[in-house]
Design a protein around this motif. Sequence first.
Motif, PDB file in Angstrom:
ATOM      1  N   SER A  43      13.709   8.894  14.008  1.00 22.07           N
ATOM      2  CA  SER A  43      13.491   7.448  13.903  1.00 22.07           C
ATOM      3  C   SER A  43      12.974   7.085  12.511  1.00 22.07           C
ATOM      4  N   ASP A  44      13.058   5.806  12.188  1.00 24.10           N
ATOM      5  CA  ASP A  44      12.528   5.327  10.911  1.00 24.10           C
ATOM      6  C   ASP A  44      11.023   5.539  10.848  1.00 24.10           C
ATOM      7  N   LYS A  45      10.353   5.359  11.977  1.00 22.05           N
ATOM      8  CA  LYS A  45       8.907   5.555  12.030  1.00 22.05           C
ATOM      9  C   LYS A  45       8.547   7.016  11.731  1.00 22.05           C
ATOM     10  N   TYR A  50       6.899  11.311   7.827  1.00 24.52           N
ATOM     11  CA  TYR A  50       7.317  12.519   7.124  1.00 24.52           C
ATOM     12  C   TYR A  50       7.203  12.327   5.606  1.00 24.52           C
ATOM     13  N   VAL A  51       7.693  11.199   5.114  1.00 24.59           N
ATOM     14  CA  VAL A  51       7.657  10.898   3.680  1.00 24.59           C
ATOM     15  C   VAL A  51       6.208  10.760   3.213  1.00 24.59           C
ATOM     16  N   LYS A  67       8.053   0.852   2.692  1.00 25.19           N
ATOM     17  CA  LYS A  67       9.083   0.955   3.725  1.00 25.19           C
ATOM     18  C   LYS A  67       9.907   2.218   3.506  1.00 25.19           C
ATOM     19  N   VAL A  68      10.198   2.915   4.595  1.00 19.96           N
ATOM     20  CA  VAL A  68      11.066   4.092   4.567  1.00 19.96           C
ATOM     21  C   VAL A  68      11.984   3.986   5.766  1.00 19.96           C
ATOM     22  N   ILE A 118      16.176  15.643  -0.073  1.00 16.11           N
ATOM     23  CA  ILE A 118      16.435  14.234  -0.386  1.00 16.11           C
ATOM     24  C   ILE A 118      15.121  13.472  -0.520  1.00 16.11           C
ATOM     25  N   VAL A 119      14.187  13.698   0.382  1.00 18.40           N
ATOM     26  CA  VAL A 119      12.902  13.003   0.328  1.00 18.40           C
ATOM     27  C   VAL A 119      12.134  13.391  -0.936  1.00 18.40           C
TER      28      VAL A 119
END
Length: 168
Positions: A43-45, A50-51, A67-68, A118-119
């Motif tokens: 999920s985005d959350k 994670y980020v 925002k991620v 990627i992150v």
Amino acid sequence: MTPLKYLSAYPLQLQDQVRRLIADERLGEYLAKRYPERHAVQSDKALYAYVMELKQQYLRNAPGIDKVLYDSKLDVVRKALGLHTAVSRVQGGKLKAKKEIRVAALFRDAAPQFLQMIVVHELAHLREFDHNKAFYQLCEHMLPGYHQLEFDLRVYLTWRELGANQPV
């Protein structure tokens, strides 16, 4: 000779190795053996958490991220796998900038190492805007083996573009 657009900057010897795997129909097998797992960040959350965990670990003093999210149009529209932006808005008499990181939705089903690569790449842009030596040193600091993962990700994208129908 098959053109490999994701690998065109790499030495011909490496490109030829990938071409041989493609010709022998073993590219998917190679990737499955190296990257058998899938991550749980769906999920985005969860992606935001994670980020932020990686940012806190390596870039505490870097600007905050507002925002991620996973973006399903990212790889198709912008020819990018991840994107960092600063969205500026006028609120009253002030100019406010909100920083965003968008990750291509194809990474929902990718190996955890690819998502992390990627992150890390997008987080490194918080400090270094250009893809220069300092940028790649920062990526390598946050994720040892970054360059190998970037190469393998490009191999994965090549495999994916070939319309491979087996899971990796």
